[in-house]
Design an enzyme around this catalytic site. Sequence first.
Site, PDB file in Angstrom:
ATOM      1  N   GLY B 290       0.833  -1.206   0.000  1.00  6.53           N
ATOM      2  CA  GLY B 290       0.000   0.000   0.000  1.00  6.53           C
ATOM      3  C   GLY B 290       0.863   1.250   0.000  1.00  6.53           C
ATOM      4  N   SER B 291       0.371   2.287   0.670  1.00  6.08           N
ATOM      5  CA  SER B 291       0.971   3.622   0.540  1.00  6.08           C
ATOM      6  C   SER B 291       2.400   3.759   1.057  1.00  6.08           C
ATOM      7  CB  SER B 291       0.090   4.648   1.250  1.00  6.08           C
ATOM      8  OG  SER B 291      -1.189   4.633   0.661  1.00  6.08           O
ATOM      9  N   THR B 292       2.869   2.799   1.829  1.00  4.72           N
ATOM     10  CA  THR B 292       4.263   2.891   2.295  1.00  4.72           C
ATOM     11  C   THR B 292       5.222   2.888   1.094  1.00  4.72           C
ATOM     12  OG1 THR B 292       4.132   0.507   2.643  1.00  4.72           O
ATOM     13  CG2 THR B 292       4.013   1.881   4.599  1.00  4.72           C
ATOM     14  N   LYS B 294       4.928   4.575  -1.504  1.00  3.28           N
ATOM     15  CA  LYS B 294       5.036   5.920  -2.107  1.00  3.28           C
ATOM     16  C   LYS B 294       6.379   6.578  -1.768  1.00  3.28           C
ATOM     17  CE  LYS B 294       0.070   6.576  -2.043  1.00  3.28           C
ATOM     18  NZ  LYS B 294      -1.059   6.961  -1.205  1.00  3.28           N
TER      19      LYS B 294
END
Lengths: 106, 588
Positions: B290-292, B294
């Site tokens: 997920g967003s980690t 980014k």
Amino acid sequence: MRRTESRMVTGGYDIRGIVTWVVLMSLFVTQLLVYTWCRVQCVQVGYEISKEADDYQNLMAVQNTLKIELERLKSPDRISKIAHYQLGLVTPVPTQKKTIVVHEND
Amino acid sequence: MKTTEANGINFRITAVAVLFALLFLGIAVKVIYLQVFCGEWLSRKAVGQIEKTLTTCGKRGMIYDTRLREMAVSVDTTSVAAYPRQIHDTDETASALSGILQMPPDPLRLKLISRRSFVWIRRQVPPKEEKAVRELKLAGIDFIPDTGRYYPNSTRAGQLIGFTGIDGRGLEGLEFYYNEQLRGKAYQFTVLKDALGKKFEAENEYHAARSSGNNLVLTIDRTIQYIAENALSETLASFSARSGMAIVMDPKTGAILALANGPLFNPNSYRQFTRECWRNRAITDPFEPGSTMKVFSAAAAIESGGCTPNTIFFCENGKYRIGDDVVHDTHPYGWLSLQKIIKHSSNIGAIKMGEMVGPEVLYRTLRDFGFGQKTGIDCPGETPGNLLPFEKWSKIDAGAISFGHGISVSALQLITALSAIANRGVLMKPYVVRAITDPGGGLVRSFGPCKVRQVVSEKTADTVKKMMVSVVQSGGTGVRAALDGYSVCGKTGTSQKLNEKGEYAGDAYIASFMGIVPVENPRVAILVVIDEPRKDHYGGTVAGPAFRKIARETLNYMNVPPQNSTERLTAFLKTRSSVETIRAYPAP
């Protein structure tokens, strides 16, 4: 005749021969006794070593158990519970901490 | 004395002498026969009666934490065995043993009527039960000294350390991976017994001491492990989550200080847990981060030279179509700078950033960070994760990978990559064993920090770190991970899980938070991953507080002073011992 004269003869017995035999037999018997004593001692020491080894093993087992017990007593879980519930301690917030600057004098 | 009488006496003397001479001659002949002709055979027979050569194995080596506190030890135990032919009353013996050893009587009876000369009744019985069986003085029942494995810290690092089977072979975790080093060597020793069967002159101890296995010294710190496991357990309970992982790493060396898996597992009684609990998920289980992710996409963008933290992207007001797929943001955003994309965790912003960088650069950067390949940690069952070559990416893949979907990673890969950001762009190889020592404590082999590669420049790593600080500041997704007195930078992650059909499930999430403290001089990198939390599913809400708790207590334990504290006490010392005194008794 000279040989006969040189021998100590008492009542028809050859004294020197008897003494020689007695000494030799004494030496032989003494040697046997010493050897037997050594063997008995060796076995006895063997038993003692076995006993000491067993004692050592038992003591090592006790020490091992105590070490494990010590580790259990020092475990963070236990200390944390005691600190928290018995002593009412909490993790200090930054304002409760003071930095000590250490200068060493040579 | 007459001549005839004297002759008679002489004759009798001679006769007796001859008789005795013959007797002694007989004895001498027999002695010579026994000594010369039967000596060798008799010696072998005698040795067979008094000497017994036994083969056994040395004790398994210990496993210590980084401060040499026992994590796994070998203990002397006793196993109960039986000689079925020597048992008088099978039924009575079976019922007596089943009561004490808590075993069903029928299988026990079958063992006791076995045709074999020797059968195990139960291996490694507790001392209390052993004592009770001994007191019964049952015929044909014997007590065999044995060695068992004991984990004094019970659940601490259970999945990492693993466990051994009844025969002392490592079956899981480090016990399995380092089995050859840990296991004791087989050795033979002679037991001498006298006529009564008493043993003496035991040379066993000498061999036993030399035949023990080597010890392992881990990088894991028992206290930090406790902190991590405690915080993880609390989080799992609070959010009724299925499972979780927490890793604490020293970013400068790659040493793992704590590796926690939840639910906890006690290797002392591994049979009472399901196989699922045995697994070291942090190493073996891949998941969509997920967003980690980014953070690493941003690093790729900055490193490529096409971006700065202030480069702005249009985030399509929360809705962006890529082919047949539509990507959403949690909040509709318009124009956002790269820094704001990280702060607010905008998926669309990450896609735009990925588009700008291009698939090849993004792929190569992620690959350099270690995704899609094994880290090489000294643990069994490591997953390489999954990062498809960029040539195989579809348009949606390129976008999704930018914000951590369409890629699978292990928790270990994630924390290692984050540590590279903390460590000025240098990727270090993670490791959990720092030394192997012999039974006497002498060093056999040591393992130190191992640089893998420079992933991004120091400047890029520093820029990304600064951007990550905004995540825990007001308005960021990770405010609950902020720490009083210490600067923190991190990133939240929330990803949907795939169901059996391979589609994203609407109700199953993975919430995560990864961070570095302190930012200026990173001491620890921490990752918390929570699988299927129930009450909430956002990384900042679920994993953020766990991160904060672990970070706060770990820094406290490591004596890292708060950064904003201006109060200083100065001490002047005359001797070195005074330093130790001051360390031991801090100021109230």
